[in-house]
Each structure stands twice: as C-alpha cells, then as structure tokens.
Motif scaffolding. Structure first.
Motif, PDB file in Angstrom:
ATOM      1  N   THR A  67       0.821  -1.209   0.000  1.00  0.00           N
ATOM      2  CA  THR A  67       0.000   0.000   0.000  1.00  0.00           C
ATOM      3  C   THR A  67       0.851   1.253   0.000  1.00  0.00           C
ATOM      4  O   THR A  67       0.524   2.244  -0.680  1.00  0.00           O
ATOM      5  CB  THR A  67      -0.952  -0.020   1.205  1.00  0.00           C
ATOM      6  OG1 THR A  67      -1.758  -1.193   1.145  1.00  0.00           O
ATOM      7  CG2 THR A  67      -1.855   1.194   1.206  1.00  0.00           C
TER       8      THR A  67
ATOM      9  N   THR B 220       1.817   1.785  -3.497  1.00  0.00           N
ATOM     10  CA  THR B 220       0.686   2.281  -4.277  1.00  0.00           C
ATOM     11  C   THR B 220       0.523   3.788  -4.077  1.00  0.00           C
ATOM     12  O   THR B 220       0.311   4.549  -5.028  1.00  0.00           O
ATOM     13  CB  THR B 220      -0.606   1.554  -3.868  1.00  0.00           C
ATOM     14  OG1 THR B 220      -0.477   0.157  -4.153  1.00  0.00           O
ATOM     15  CG2 THR B 220      -1.813   2.113  -4.619  1.00  0.00           C
TER      16      THR B 220
ATOM     17  N   GLN C 186      -5.997   1.794  -2.756  1.00  0.00           N
ATOM     18  CA  GLN C 186      -4.881   1.450  -1.873  1.00  0.00           C
ATOM     19  C   GLN C 186      -4.904  -0.011  -1.430  1.00  0.00           C
ATOM     20  O   GLN C 186      -3.878  -0.563  -1.039  1.00  0.00           O
ATOM     21  CB  GLN C 186      -4.905   2.345  -0.630  1.00  0.00           C
ATOM     22  CG  GLN C 186      -4.686   3.814  -0.924  1.00  0.00           C
ATOM     23  CD  GLN C 186      -5.079   4.688   0.245  1.00  0.00           C
ATOM     24  OE1 GLN C 186      -4.276   4.981   1.121  1.00  0.00           O
ATOM     25  NE2 GLN C 186      -6.335   5.129   0.275  1.00  0.00           N
TER      26      GLN C 186
ATOM     27  N   GLY D 170      -3.992  -4.461  -5.910  1.00  0.00           N
ATOM     28  CA  GLY D 170      -2.696  -4.560  -6.561  1.00  0.00           C
ATOM     29  C   GLY D 170      -1.911  -5.788  -6.141  1.00  0.00           C
ATOM     30  O   GLY D 170      -2.121  -6.366  -5.079  1.00  0.00           O
TER      31      GLY D 170
END
Length: 319
Positions: free
Chosen positions: A142, A145, A251, A254
């Motif tokens: 995160t 990101t 967030q 991914g």
C-alpha cells in the motif's frame, strides 16, 4: 492428523493470498487437512466451507485481495454467534483455526480461544496499526501504491503550479501517510497522532511560494479530517490553486510486493507450526526481521508507539 481451518476477515490486504498459500501448503506438507472458510466469520456461521488442496492455492501468491473473500460479521460479536461458529468448526472436524486480519479479526480469534477452540492470528491489514509487530501484511504494498500516486500527482501539480492534498487510509494510525509522505517527498504530512493547525500548513505554503515554489503535496490521513474541508480553508487563507485526491480503495488492491509475499509466507508457515506444537491464542508478527509469536491478549492490549523521529525528519526534509 490435525485439520486446520483458515479464514480472512475485515479489510482485505495485498499479501493475504500469499499467507493463505503458505498455510495450506505447509499444513499439507506436515500431513494435515485444510479447510478454507469463505467470507470470514460470516461464512463460518453460514457453513461456507470447502476442503483445500495444493491446487486450491496455485498461482495466487502474486494476486491482491483474498481468494477466500472477506466480510465483517456483527453476529460473531455475540456469544450466540460464536457458539454457532464453534459448533460448525467441530461439525467439519476442524481442530484449530488460522485467522488472517486486523485487530477486529484477532478479537474473534481470542474469543474462540477463550471458548477452548485453538486459534492463531496472522496480521493482515494495510494500516500497520498493530503494536506488537513491526509490519503487517499489506502495508508495504500500500505504501508503494501511494508513492506511485504521489509521483503522478506531483507531475501534474508541477505543470499547473498547484497545491494537492492526497488523502490516504489510516483512521487511527498515521503510518501510511507518514512513510509514504516521506518516500514521496511530501511537503506536509498530517496524521492522527500529532495535532496540527491549518495556520501552520498555510504558513508553510506561503514560505515555499515566496521562494518561488508554486506546487506542493500535502498527505493527509483520513482519520484526521475531511480533505475537502481542509482544502477550502487553505484556499481561503492562501489563495492557492488547490486540488484534492482521495485515493480510497485503490490502496487495498494490486499485486503484493516481494516484501509482503515473503512476510506473508514466513508468517503462514509459523502459524501452522505453532498449531502443530499445540499452541493456541497466539499471534504471529515480525520484529527486527525475525518472525515472532506472542499471546493474543497481550498483543491486543499493547499501545502502538508513533514514530516521532520519522515525523520530525519529514519536517526537516520538507523545508
């Protein structure tokens, strides 16, 4: 042969799948049977359960989210709900449970342990808000990101000579804002752990404007306040051309970083080994790059210490 159950609960975090994979594969390696419980404690009460094998966790180490799905369950917070959960676990012949999640999920695991059902917690939460461990699964991904978003926003901020407020997650813990703000070169970082004045933010902007810098990045943790309201106050005081970006649930998604994949794998294996050793009511963590475990009650009672040194470093480097 032990039969181990596994579930993910609360907010999802990149790396949860790597932890699931580690638990399932290490359990099978040691001769155990594994059941996956879908949608957390809600799925437990509703018996949304299936046996898992090596193929169940094939090609998931690189995927964000959780293949077991997640949810929040108010019913499990009641004595009746937990009694149903224990009954379901026994019905499927599950001897012990691995819970991947944050403090709310750990509270559930603690309650199960108090009822005599062995449970081990693995910290999966992007906020990094658990005091007993240096890092939680998903935090590193995160951060990256957010840093990527800061870089993109800085490009357009510089082109248009704008001030940008970037709101990141972190209701009670400012770690995401702090470390991503430092790594992303933010001029101002606002976190729940430190009181701030809008006047101070505006004065800093005025100072940078006087020396010719027309663009700035402000990283705001969501627990501090509303980014739009802050933006209006800054515009009123400075006349700055300002935009607000709320990163939101981007967030959480991914592919997990190598750090999170490795961390999750190490924690997953330790959790299984603890259960095989007859341990219960424990949580797994990492300190000084060593995987540790401790009593779940003790872990949940610890107060997280804010990294004031890094916060001061951000102020020094953003003059």
């Amino acid at each position: 042969m032990k039969t181990i159950g596994i579930l993910t609960s609360g907010g999802d975090a990149p790396g949860m799948n790597a932890a699931i994979r580690a638990v399932v594969r290490s359990a099978i390696y040691y001769g155990c049977k594994v059941y996956g419980i879908n949608r957390g404690y809600k799925g437990l009460i509703e018996e949304d359960i299936q046996e898992m094998n090596l193929s169940s966790v094939g090609d998931i180490i690189h995927r964000g989210g959780t293949v077991l799905k997640s949810s929040r369950c108010e019913e499990f917070k009641t004595e009746e709900g937990r009694a149903i959960g224990v009954k379901v676990l026994k019905k499927y012949g599950i001897d012990c449970l691995v819970v991947i999640g944050g403090d709310g999920s750990f509270n559930g695991a603690q309650k199960l342990s108090e009822l005599g059902f062995p449970a081990i917690g693995i910290p999966g939460t992007i906020d990094n808000d658990l005091a007993y461990t240096d890092y939680t699964i998903g935090f590193d991904t995160t951060q990256n990101t957010i840093i990527d978003a800061i870089g993109k926003i800085r490009d357009t901020s510089s082109s248009h000579e704008r001030v940008n407020i970037i709101e990141v997650m972190g209701r009670h813990c400012g770690d995401l804002a702090l470390y991503a703000g430092l790594a992303g070169g933010a001029e101002t970082v606002i976190v729940p752990e430190v009181d701030f004045k809008v006047e101070d933010v505006c004065n800093k902007l005025k100072t940078t404007q006087k020396r010719g810098k027309r663009h700035s990045i402000i990283v705001l943790a969501e627990g501090v306040g509303n980014a739009q309201d802050l933006g209006k106050e800054i515009i009123k005081e400075t006349g700055a051309d300002l935009r607000v970006t709320v990163l939101g649930h981007v967030q959480r998604g991914g592919s997990p970083t190598a750090f999170d994949r490795i961390l999750a794998s190490r924690m997953g294996v330790r959790a299984v080994e603890l259960l095989l050793d007859g341990k219960a009511a424990r949580v797994v963590g990492i300190r000084d790059n060593k995987i540790i475990d401790m009593d779940i009650h003790e872990a949940l009672s610890m107060n997280k210490t804010f990294d004031k040194d890094t916060y001061e470093m951000v102020k020094i480097l953003s003059i």
